[in-house]
Design a protein around this motif. Structure first.
Motif, mmCIF file in Angstrom:
data_model
loop_
_atom_site.group_PDB
_atom_site.id
_atom_site.type_symbol
_atom_site.label_atom_id
_atom_site.label_comp_id
_atom_site.label_asym_id
_atom_site.label_seq_id
_atom_site.Cartn_x
_atom_site.Cartn_y
_atom_site.Cartn_z
ATOM 1 N N LYS A 118 0.747 -1.289 0.134
ATOM 2 C CA LYS A 118 0.039 0.005 0.041
ATOM 3 C C LYS A 118 0.836 1.042 0.071
ATOM 4 O O LYS A 118 2.058 1.246 0.622
ATOM 5 C CB LYS A 118 -0.934 0.058 1.203
ATOM 6 N N VAL A 119 0.638 2.075 -0.836
ATOM 7 C CA VAL A 119 1.197 3.436 -0.917
ATOM 8 C C VAL A 119 0.344 4.744 -0.562
ATOM 9 O O VAL A 119 -0.799 4.669 -1.115
ATOM 10 C CB VAL A 119 1.982 3.957 -2.262
ATOM 11 N N VAL A 120 0.567 5.552 0.493
ATOM 12 C CA VAL A 120 -0.094 6.640 0.614
ATOM 13 C C VAL A 120 0.810 7.848 0.803
ATOM 14 O O VAL A 120 1.802 7.916 0.682
ATOM 15 C CB VAL A 120 -0.671 6.530 2.210
ATOM 16 N N ASN A 121 -0.004 8.982 0.936
ATOM 17 C CA ASN A 121 0.726 10.407 0.670
ATOM 18 C C ASN A 121 0.067 11.288 1.467
ATOM 19 O O ASN A 121 -1.180 11.196 1.905
ATOM 20 C CB ASN A 121 1.012 10.576 -0.791
ATOM 21 N N HIS A 347 -5.616 8.749 2.141
ATOM 22 C CA HIS A 347 -5.013 9.101 0.641
ATOM 23 C C HIS A 347 -4.163 8.037 0.076
ATOM 24 O O HIS A 347 -2.735 7.938 0.436
ATOM 25 C CB HIS A 347 -4.194 10.392 0.834
ATOM 26 N N GLU A 348 -4.878 6.900 -0.697
ATOM 27 C CA GLU A 348 -4.042 5.950 -1.043
ATOM 28 C C GLU A 348 -3.684 6.060 -2.373
ATOM 29 O O GLU A 348 -4.595 6.621 -3.205
ATOM 30 C CB GLU A 348 -4.769 4.618 -0.844
ATOM 31 N N LEU A 349 -2.442 5.734 -3.118
ATOM 32 C CA LEU A 349 -2.205 5.894 -4.447
ATOM 33 C C LEU A 349 -2.261 4.501 -5.094
ATOM 34 O O LEU A 349 -1.917 3.362 -4.885
ATOM 35 C CB LEU A 349 -0.591 6.597 -4.377
ATOM 36 N N THR A 350 -2.490 4.598 -6.574
ATOM 37 C CA THR A 350 -2.325 3.609 -7.311
ATOM 38 C C THR A 350 -1.649 4.083 -8.349
ATOM 39 O O THR A 350 -1.278 5.144 -8.923
ATOM 40 C CB THR A 350 -3.829 3.003 -7.845
ATOM 41 N N ALA A 351 -1.217 3.102 -9.708
ATOM 42 C CA ALA A 351 -0.367 3.507 -10.420
ATOM 43 C C ALA A 351 -1.079 4.483 -11.252
ATOM 44 O O ALA A 351 -0.403 5.256 -12.035
ATOM 45 C CB ALA A 351 0.070 2.040 -11.216
#
Length: 359
Positions: A118-121, A347-351
């Motif tokens: 999981k990537v968050v910002n 705030h989760e990021l996807t490609a």
């Protein structure tokens, strides 16, 4: 790197000289106490410039150093650590990456997605700081603050700055155009409105209600240039917005206008700005960002500066404040807490979505 405590959810706080590892630690432990075991790693930015590392950009440090520091860690919170495919594949135990900035250009989002990480910002973390700096650049430019200060520091009294031809406009009563009205541009609009300016905004994505009574939305970017005394750039950098400020649009401004850019260098054609300053069409320009960073001191902008043109420049520091560092660390710490609690991320990021966040 600090020794990792024996228990708790293992988190690497990969900081730098702006967002210190200790700031990450404080925010993580404030929310989770002993439920997290925080290790620290510190990169050299901004003392050493960030840059490209393998396939990611705006990163600090090396892959090898980060791979070693991530051994056994299930989460990492960072601003600039180079989270490349190689780094991620070497640490398959990672569950969550917290990037304490809006544009996660230092993370291979696609690789993280493939590996189930999981990537968050933290979008908008420096919106207020950058907005305040933008208004400061406008004032410095119109009131000749840097030149006046330098003259006094050199023991020279430059009374000619009171000549009518030398003085600039007030914010109050001016028409100021903003290209973009997100976290930064929106706050700039509200500040300028409070100071008595007429604010025009071009932003196809702005919600009209968000600027109701503060600014007038216009449908054509050319209209902003044609009607504004000062134009300030706040757009995201995309292929569509690259060089959104060019020679043709600068020519639409009335003679004597000012240009401000504290967003991204490639939004502006700097050669066109130089030509407009040399011709006298632009009376001044202020920049916190540049075509390349660190800057090329051989660029004609510096030649004009040496000749006394009204140019104000700062080294990409608009987003730097004490509050930004804490706000950014707090944002990713909250995301780690939510991850551990089984709550949905903020705030989760996807490609796919990452491209829109890279501003």
């Amino acid at each position: 790197m600090n020794n990792q405590p024996a228990s708790g959810y293992p988190v690497l706080a990969a900081g730098d000289h702006f967002i210190l590892p200790g700031i990450f630690r404080t925010e993580l432990e404030h929310r989770m106490g002993g439920a997290v075991a925080v290790s620290e790693l510190e990169f050299d930015w901004p003392d050493a410039p960030f840059g490209d590392v393998a396939e990611v950009s705006e990163a600090s440090g090396t892959e090898d150093r980060l791979i070693e520091a991530l051994r056994g860690q299930k989460a990492v919170v960072t601003q600039l650590a180079p989270l490349t495919r190689r780094v991620l594949e070497a640490n398959p135990q990672l569950e969550i990456i917290g990037v304490s900035r809006g544009g996660p250009t230092n993370v291979n989002i696609a690789a993280a997605e493939e590996l189930g990480i999981k990537v968050v910002n933290v979008p908008g973390r420096n919106g207020i700081a950058t907005a305040e700096m933008t208004v400061g650049l406008m004032l410095a430019l119109s009131r000749r603050i840097p030149e006046s200060h330098t003259a006094l520091a050199e023991r020279r009294w430059r009374g000619e700055f009171y000549r009518h031809a030398e003085v600039g406009p007030e914010i109050n009563g001016s028409t100021i155009g903003l290209i973009g009205a997100g976290a930064v541009g929106g706050h700039v609009a509200r500040v300028l409105h409070a100071m008595g300016a007429t604010v025009l905004v071009f932003d196809p994505y702005a919600k009209p209600v968000s600027l109701d009574g503060v600014a007038t939305l216009v449908d054509d970017v050319d209209d902003v240039f044609a009607r504004s005394t000062i134009v300030s750039v706040h757009a995201r950098l995309t292929e569509e917005t690259r060089h959104i400020v060019d020679a043709e649009r600068l020519a639409l401004m009335a003679p004597g206008g000012h240009l401000v850019n504290a967003a991204r260098g490639p939004l502006v054609d700097y050669d066109a700005v130089v030509a407009a300053l040399e011709s006298g069409h632009l009376a001044g320009a202020a920049f916190d960002v540049f075509p390349t960073e660190p800057v090329d001191f051989d660029h004609p902008l510096f030649t004009l500066l040496d000749k006394g043109y009204n140019i104000v420049m700062t080294p990409h520091i608009a987003g730097a404040s004490k509050q930004v560092a804490v706000r950014a660390a707090a944002g990713v710490a909250e995301e780690v807490r939510r991850h551990l609690a089984g709550e949905a991320p903020l705030h989760e990021l996807t490609a796919i979505g990452a491209t829109a966040a890279r501003a």
